[in-house]
Design a protein around this motif. Sequence first.
Motif, PDB file in Angstrom:
ATOM      1  N   ASN A  69      25.163 -39.195  -1.639  1.00 40.54           N
ATOM      2  CA  ASN A  69      25.854 -38.876  -0.387  1.00 40.54           C
ATOM      3  C   ASN A  69      24.891 -38.760   0.788  1.00 40.54           C
ATOM      4  O   ASN A  69      23.726 -38.376   0.617  1.00 40.54           O
ATOM      5  N   ASN A  70      25.414 -39.064   1.965  1.00 41.38           N
ATOM      6  CA  ASN A  70      24.666 -38.843   3.206  1.00 41.38           C
ATOM      7  C   ASN A  70      24.877 -37.403   3.657  1.00 41.38           C
ATOM      8  O   ASN A  70      25.917 -36.811   3.368  1.00 41.38           O
ATOM      9  N   TYR A  71      23.917 -36.850   4.371  1.00 46.25           N
ATOM     10  CA  TYR A  71      24.051 -35.496   4.901  1.00 46.25           C
ATOM     11  C   TYR A  71      23.406 -35.416   6.276  1.00 46.25           C
ATOM     12  O   TYR A  71      22.608 -36.283   6.660  1.00 46.25           O
ATOM     13  N   SER A  72      23.773 -34.381   7.030  1.00 46.03           N
ATOM     14  CA  SER A  72      23.182 -34.158   8.350  1.00 46.03           C
ATOM     15  C   SER A  72      23.378 -32.693   8.725  1.00 46.03           C
ATOM     16  O   SER A  72      24.181 -31.986   8.132  1.00 46.03           O
ATOM     17  N   GLY A  73      22.620 -32.266   9.718  1.00 48.06           N
ATOM     18  CA  GLY A  73      22.713 -30.890  10.194  1.00 48.06           C
ATOM     19  C   GLY A  73      21.587 -30.587  11.158  1.00 48.06           C
ATOM     20  O   GLY A  73      20.957 -31.496  11.695  1.00 48.06           O
ATOM     21  N   SER A  74      21.328 -29.310  11.352  1.00 50.27           N
ATOM     22  CA  SER A  74      20.288 -28.900  12.286  1.00 50.27           C
ATOM     23  C   SER A  74      19.126 -28.247  11.534  1.00 50.27           C
ATOM     24  O   SER A  74      19.259 -27.864  10.376  1.00 50.27           O
ATOM     25  N   TYR A  75      17.989 -28.163  12.211  1.00 50.66           N
ATOM     26  CA  TYR A  75      16.846 -27.455  11.661  1.00 50.66           C
ATOM     27  C   TYR A  75      16.097 -26.755  12.784  1.00 50.66           C
ATOM     28  O   TYR A  75      16.248 -27.095  13.959  1.00 50.66           O
ATOM     29  N   GLN A  76      15.301 -25.776  12.406  1.00 48.00           N
ATOM     30  CA  GLN A  76      14.429 -25.106  13.359  1.00 48.00           C
ATOM     31  C   GLN A  76      13.146 -24.739  12.620  1.00 48.00           C
ATOM     32  O   GLN A  76      13.154 -24.551  11.418  1.00 48.00           O
ATOM     33  N   THR A  77      12.051 -24.672  13.355  1.00 44.13           N
ATOM     34  CA  THR A  77      10.775 -24.275  12.767  1.00 44.13           C
ATOM     35  C   THR A  77      10.293 -22.985  13.409  1.00 44.13           C
ATOM     36  O   THR A  77      10.514 -22.752  14.599  1.00 44.13           O
ATOM     37  N   THR A  78       9.657 -22.162  12.591  1.00 47.23           N
ATOM     38  CA  THR A  78       9.005 -20.940  13.051  1.00 47.23           C
ATOM     39  C   THR A  78       7.659 -20.895  12.354  1.00 47.23           C
ATOM     40  O   THR A  78       7.607 -20.681  11.136  1.00 47.23           O
ATOM     41  N   GLY A  79       6.606 -21.144  13.116  1.00 44.30           N
ATOM     42  CA  GLY A  79       5.291 -21.223  12.487  1.00 44.30           C
ATOM     43  C   GLY A  79       5.269 -22.350  11.480  1.00 44.30           C
ATOM     44  O   GLY A  79       5.557 -23.486  11.799  1.00 44.30           O
ATOM     45  N   ARG A  80       4.981 -22.014  10.228  1.00 47.14           N
ATOM     46  CA  ARG A  80       4.914 -23.014   9.163  1.00 47.14           C
ATOM     47  C   ARG A  80       6.189 -23.054   8.318  1.00 47.14           C
ATOM     48  O   ARG A  80       6.225 -23.653   7.269  1.00 47.14           O
ATOM     49  N   LYS A  81       7.244 -22.404   8.771  1.00 44.97           N
ATOM     50  CA  LYS A  81       8.494 -22.354   8.015  1.00 44.97           C
ATOM     51  C   LYS A  81       9.546 -23.243   8.659  1.00 44.97           C
ATOM     52  O   LYS A  81       9.611 -23.367   9.875  1.00 44.97           O
ATOM     53  N   ILE A  82      10.387 -23.844   7.807  1.00 45.51           N
ATOM     54  CA  ILE A  82      11.502 -24.667   8.262  1.00 45.51           C
ATOM     55  C   ILE A  82      12.791 -23.962   7.858  1.00 45.51           C
ATOM     56  O   ILE A  82      12.943 -23.549   6.707  1.00 45.51           O
ATOM     57  N   GLY A  83      13.708 -23.826   8.793  1.00 47.40           N
ATOM     58  CA  GLY A  83      15.032 -23.298   8.477  1.00 47.40           C
ATOM     59  C   GLY A  83      16.060 -24.364   8.777  1.00 47.40           C
ATOM     60  O   GLY A  83      15.935 -25.109   9.743  1.00 47.40           O
ATOM     61  N   PHE A  84      17.067 -24.462   7.927  1.00 52.65           N
ATOM     62  CA  PHE A  84      18.115 -25.459   8.120  1.00 52.65           C
ATOM     63  C   PHE A  84      19.404 -24.760   8.501  1.00 52.65           C
ATOM     64  O   PHE A  84      19.770 -23.746   7.914  1.00 52.65           O
ATOM     65  N   GLY A  85      20.076 -25.302   9.514  1.00 58.54           N
ATOM     66  CA  GLY A  85      21.353 -24.758   9.960  1.00 58.54           C
ATOM     67  C   GLY A  85      22.467 -25.280   9.084  1.00 58.54           C
ATOM     68  O   GLY A  85      22.214 -25.816   8.004  1.00 58.54           O
ATOM     69  N   PRO A  86      23.679 -25.206   9.536  1.00 56.37           N
ATOM     70  CA  PRO A  86      24.773 -25.741   8.736  1.00 56.37           C
ATOM     71  C   PRO A  86      24.546 -27.230   8.462  1.00 56.37           C
ATOM     72  O   PRO A  86      24.172 -27.980   9.356  1.00 56.37           O
ATOM     73  N   LEU A  87      24.738 -27.620   7.212  1.00 57.47           N
ATOM     74  CA  LEU A  87      24.610 -29.023   6.824  1.00 57.47           C
ATOM     75  C   LEU A  87      25.975 -29.532   6.379  1.00 57.47           C
ATOM     76  O   LEU A  87      26.760 -28.789   5.796  1.00 57.47           O
ATOM     77  N   ALA A  88      26.231 -30.787   6.657  1.00 56.58           N
ATOM     78  CA  ALA A  88      27.461 -31.443   6.211  1.00 56.58           C
ATOM     79  C   ALA A  88      27.066 -32.648   5.367  1.00 56.58           C
ATOM     80  O   ALA A  88      26.045 -33.282   5.623  1.00 56.58           O
ATOM     81  N   ALA A  89      27.861 -32.927   4.354  1.00 56.51           N
ATOM     82  CA  ALA A  89      27.577 -34.069   3.487  1.00 56.51           C
ATOM     83  C   ALA A  89      28.880 -34.764   3.117  1.00 56.51           C
ATOM     84  O   ALA A  89      29.937 -34.139   3.052  1.00 56.51           O
ATOM     85  N   THR A  90      28.775 -36.069   2.871  1.00 55.66           N
ATOM     86  CA  THR A  90      29.920 -36.793   2.346  1.00 55.66           C
ATOM     87  C   THR A  90      30.156 -36.310   0.912  1.00 55.66           C
ATOM     88  O   THR A  90      29.328 -35.586   0.356  1.00 55.66           O
ATOM     89  N   ARG A  91      31.271 -36.692   0.312  1.00 55.97           N
ATOM     90  CA  ARG A  91      31.621 -36.144  -1.010  1.00 55.97           C
ATOM     91  C   ARG A  91      31.969 -37.249  -2.008  1.00 55.97           C
ATOM     92  O   ARG A  91      32.966 -37.171  -2.702  1.00 55.97           O
ATOM     93  N   LYS A  92      31.119 -38.261  -2.100  1.00 50.76           N
ATOM     94  CA  LYS A  92      31.325 -39.333  -3.073  1.00 50.76           C
ATOM     95  C   LYS A  92      30.777 -38.903  -4.433  1.00 50.76           C
ATOM     96  O   LYS A  92      29.940 -38.020  -4.520  1.00 50.76           O
ATOM     97  N   MET A  93      31.234 -39.549  -5.465  1.00 57.00           N
ATOM     98  CA  MET A  93      30.694 -39.373  -6.812  1.00 57.00           C
ATOM     99  C   MET A  93      29.983 -40.660  -7.197  1.00 57.00           C
ATOM    100  O   MET A  93      30.481 -41.754  -6.920  1.00 57.00           O
TER     101      MET A  93
END
Length: 108
Positions: A69-93
């Motif tokens: 599946n494909n996915y997308s969303g937001s991210y932010q960095t703080t120093g050396r850390k990565i945080g991911f916001g809400p992510l959405a993904a397709t739902r294929k099998m």
Amino acid sequence: MKKKLFWLMCFLALALVLVACSAAGGLDTTSWKLESYADEAGDMVDALPRSVVTLKFQAEQVSGMAGCNNYSGSYQTTGRKIGFGPLAATRKMCAQPLGIMEQETAYL
């Protein structure tokens, strides 16, 4: 000798500025490809052969292919850390390669 030292110091200062600018640019416009991941037990395992798992950073947004599946969303960095916001993904099998859905679940 003083002239050589002066130019060496200028070169080192320029190198430091370039490294700092590169770090300030962060992850924007970079792309990653999964090579290994932690399974449910926390053990590192290699990504499945013939699977495509990618992550692209662009303008505080991420997108990619999770294997099936494909996915997308937001991210932010703080120093050396990565945080991911809400992510959405397709739902294929997907059935191939064998184990792709388990790998995708672990990745996401």
